[in-house]
Design a protein around this motif. Sequence first.
Motif, PDB file in Angstrom:
ATOM      1  N   GLY A  49       0.815  -1.214   0.000  1.00 54.18           N
ATOM      2  CA  GLY A  49       0.000   0.000   0.000  1.00 54.18           C
ATOM      3  C   GLY A  49       0.844   1.258   0.000  1.00 54.18           C
ATOM      4  O   GLY A  49       0.521   2.246  -0.669  1.00 54.18           O
ATOM      5  N   THR A  50       1.941   1.249   0.744  1.00 48.71           N
ATOM      6  CA  THR A  50       2.853   2.393   0.761  1.00 48.71           C
ATOM      7  C   THR A  50       3.424   2.643  -0.624  1.00 48.71           C
ATOM      8  O   THR A  50       3.447   3.785  -1.116  1.00 48.71           O
ATOM      9  N   LYS A  51       3.879   1.590  -1.277  1.00 51.16           N
ATOM     10  CA  LYS A  51       4.472   1.732  -2.611  1.00 51.16           C
ATOM     11  C   LYS A  51       3.442   2.273  -3.609  1.00 51.16           C
ATOM     12  O   LYS A  51       3.764   3.115  -4.461  1.00 51.16           O
ATOM     13  N   GLU A  52       2.183   1.807  -3.504  1.00 55.09           N
ATOM     14  CA  GLU A  52       1.152   2.287  -4.424  1.00 55.09           C
ATOM     15  C   GLU A  52       0.794   3.752  -4.140  1.00 55.09           C
ATOM     16  O   GLU A  52       0.544   4.525  -5.071  1.00 55.09           O
ATOM     17  N   SER A  53       0.752   4.132  -2.867  1.00 58.82           N
ATOM     18  CA  SER A  53       0.473   5.529  -2.527  1.00 58.82           C
ATOM     19  C   SER A  53       1.556   6.442  -3.083  1.00 58.82           C
ATOM     20  O   SER A  53       1.258   7.507  -3.636  1.00 58.82           O
ATOM     21  N   LEU A  54       2.805   6.037  -2.927  1.00 60.41           N
ATOM     22  CA  LEU A  54       3.913   6.847  -3.445  1.00 60.41           C
ATOM     23  C   LEU A  54       3.823   6.970  -4.965  1.00 60.41           C
ATOM     24  O   LEU A  54       4.107   8.040  -5.529  1.00 60.41           O
ATOM     25  N   GLU A  55       3.416   5.891  -5.616  1.00 59.70           N
ATOM     26  CA  GLU A  55       3.270   5.923  -7.075  1.00 59.70           C
ATOM     27  C   GLU A  55       2.181   6.918  -7.478  1.00 59.70           C
ATOM     28  O   GLU A  55       2.364   7.700  -8.419  1.00 59.70           O
ATOM     29  N   ARG A  56       1.055   6.905  -6.763  1.00 54.39           N
ATOM     30  CA  ARG A  56      -0.027   7.857  -7.091  1.00 54.39           C
ATOM     31  C   ARG A  56       0.408   9.302  -6.811  1.00 54.39           C
ATOM     32  O   ARG A  56       0.084  10.208  -7.572  1.00 54.39           O
ATOM     33  N   LEU A  57       1.110   9.492  -5.730  1.00 51.49           N
ATOM     34  CA  LEU A  57       1.579  10.843  -5.387  1.00 51.49           C
ATOM     35  C   LEU A  57       2.719  11.301  -6.294  1.00 51.49           C
ATOM     36  O   LEU A  57       2.976  12.500  -6.407  1.00 51.49           O
ATOM     37  N   GLY A  58       3.415  10.358  -6.899  1.00 50.14           N
ATOM     38  CA  GLY A  58       4.568  10.701  -7.725  1.00 50.14           C
ATOM     39  C   GLY A  58       5.739  11.159  -6.873  1.00 50.14           C
ATOM     40  O   GLY A  58       6.549  11.986  -7.303  1.00 50.14           O
ATOM     41  N   LEU A  59       5.860  10.603  -5.660  1.00 52.78           N
ATOM     42  CA  LEU A  59       6.913  10.998  -4.727  1.00 52.78           C
ATOM     43  C   LEU A  59       7.769   9.796  -4.353  1.00 52.78           C
ATOM     44  O   LEU A  59       7.331   8.651  -4.425  1.00 52.78           O
ATOM     45  N   ASP A  60       8.992  10.071  -3.920  1.00 56.49           N
ATOM     46  CA  ASP A  60       9.883   9.010  -3.456  1.00 56.49           C
ATOM     47  C   ASP A  60       9.581   8.633  -2.010  1.00 56.49           C
ATOM     48  O   ASP A  60       9.909   7.524  -1.579  1.00 56.49           O
ATOM     49  N   TYR A  61       9.001   9.557  -1.263  1.00 56.65           N
ATOM     50  CA  TYR A  61       8.721   9.313   0.150  1.00 56.65           C
ATOM     51  C   TYR A  61       7.633  10.250   0.629  1.00 56.65           C
ATOM     52  O   TYR A  61       7.351  11.286   0.002  1.00 56.65           O
ATOM     53  N   VAL A  62       6.983   9.889   1.731  1.00 53.22           N
ATOM     54  CA  VAL A  62       6.114  10.806   2.453  1.00 53.22           C
ATOM     55  C   VAL A  62       6.780  11.089   3.792  1.00 53.22           C
ATOM     56  O   VAL A  62       7.637  10.327   4.255  1.00 53.22           O
ATOM     57  N   ASP A  63       6.395  12.181   4.417  1.00 54.10           N
ATOM     58  CA  ASP A  63       6.999  12.523   5.699  1.00 54.10           C
ATOM     59  C   ASP A  63       6.433  11.662   6.830  1.00 54.10           C
ATOM     60  O   ASP A  63       7.169  11.221   7.708  1.00 54.10           O
ATOM     61  N   VAL A  64       5.121  11.452   6.794  1.00 51.99           N
ATOM     62  CA  VAL A  64       4.477  10.638   7.825  1.00 51.99           C
ATOM     63  C   VAL A  64       3.472   9.712   7.152  1.00 51.99           C
ATOM     64  O   VAL A  64       2.697  10.145   6.303  1.00 51.99           O
ATOM     65  N   ILE A  65       3.490   8.445   7.545  1.00 52.72           N
ATOM     66  CA  ILE A  65       2.473   7.524   7.058  1.00 52.72           C
ATOM     67  C   ILE A  65       1.659   7.042   8.263  1.00 52.72           C
ATOM     68  O   ILE A  65       2.209   6.622   9.279  1.00 52.72           O
ATOM     69  N   PHE A  66       0.348   7.177   8.155  1.00 55.33           N
ATOM     70  CA  PHE A  66      -0.562   6.873   9.250  1.00 55.33           C
ATOM     71  C   PHE A  66      -1.227   5.510   9.051  1.00 55.33           C
ATOM     72  O   PHE A  66      -1.586   5.152   7.932  1.00 55.33           O
ATOM     73  N   ALA A  67      -1.417   4.795  10.149  1.00 57.55           N
ATOM     74  CA  ALA A  67      -2.302   3.642  10.156  1.00 57.55           C
ATOM     75  C   ALA A  67      -3.707   4.203  10.320  1.00 57.55           C
ATOM     76  O   ALA A  67      -4.071   4.664  11.398  1.00 57.55           O
ATOM     77  N   HIS A  68      -4.494   4.183   9.257  1.00 56.39           N
ATOM     78  CA  HIS A  68      -5.754   4.931   9.202  1.00 56.39           C
ATOM     79  C   HIS A  68      -6.775   4.453  10.223  1.00 56.39           C
ATOM     80  O   HIS A  68      -7.660   5.210  10.629  1.00 56.39           O
ATOM     81  N   ARG A  69      -6.697   3.205  10.620  1.00 62.33           N
ATOM     82  CA  ARG A  69      -7.513   2.638  11.686  1.00 62.33           C
ATOM     83  C   ARG A  69      -6.719   1.496  12.323  1.00 62.33           C
ATOM     84  O   ARG A  69      -5.776   0.973  11.715  1.00 62.33           O
TER      85      ARG A  69
END
Length: 358
Positions: free
Chosen positions: A118-138
């Motif tokens: 999921g992290t890799k797919e989110s980064l792909e959608r954002l077009g970024l190499d990293y995010v600053d904070v990744i949250f466990a949504h629940r």
Amino acid sequence: MSATEVKLEFDPKDMPFRRLGSSGLRVPVFSLGGWLTLGATVVGDPVKDIIKTAFDAGINMFDTAEAYAAGKSELEMGRVIRELGLRRTDLVITTKLFWGLRKGPNDSGLSRKHIVEGTKESLERLGLDYVDVIFAHRPDHTVPMEEIVRAFNFVIEKGWAFYWATSEWSAREIEEAHHIASKLNLIAPIAEQCQHNMFHRERPEKEYHALYKKYGLGTTAWSSLASGLLTGKYNDGIPKGSRFDANSEFFKETVKKLQEPEGQEKLRKVRELTKLAEEELNTTVSALALAWVAKNPNTSTVILGASSPEQVTQNLKALEVIPKLTPEVLEKIEKILGNAPEDAPSYGRPLLDRFGRI
């Protein structure tokens, strides 16, 4: 993004910054989120206008999630960051994992598989190499906490995120994550993204009380206007184009409850708060409600939602209200609300003085 591609330099203006929980990361007191708006009710150039207005006003933190608009929120945010030419190091980008975009048995939740993929797919959608904070949504009660902590630790070690955090976790679950991290010498969550507003107080103000002291936990507060209820716009019905109208199915139960005695009592309080805001503070009830959450010492940032640039500008008037929230004004607000969480019982023991340790 190289320096030659940067089109907009970040100027924090008069925006105050705070540490995000126990970390060294500095975040603006007000940030911008994409829930129900960016990629959903707002698409295309209007998204760019909203983000640019926020950036120009000193907001450099933008929050989204894999589930927001089924991934479209991340796509829109990433596109706008590139088109505006924002320097990556100027930004604090956060996203959240739990509800995936597909229906497979491992496409949601907090298994190591979904956290990593999921992290890799989110980064792909954002077009970024990293995010600053990744949250466990629940929280995910079907996955061992050790697996969750190890997976987020792996994501950080891979450089896909700098920190991890929780969202709508109970104090017990956050405590368990810290115990596991401490025991195994892994990275613990630094913050909690919780609902916090004048009508929703028990969890952020009471349940988490010990966590603030013990772990330096900070909150990234969402729904600080109670989905618009604290703007006063619903005092006389549901206006066309409002959040309750645009997302009528999602808020069906909320709207229904407004017709009941408890809902009517909330509307009465909003009218009283409106009078206080306008007559004593020369501001709006929206700005008052946002400033009230920001005033809390455990709030790291208040996430704003906006469907237009004008809403961003209006909401940021809360910055002028924060210093006006004196103990006297706060006491008047408490009298109107009448819902402050009760202190833990002392069982008849005398209270410690203000220098005593709780």
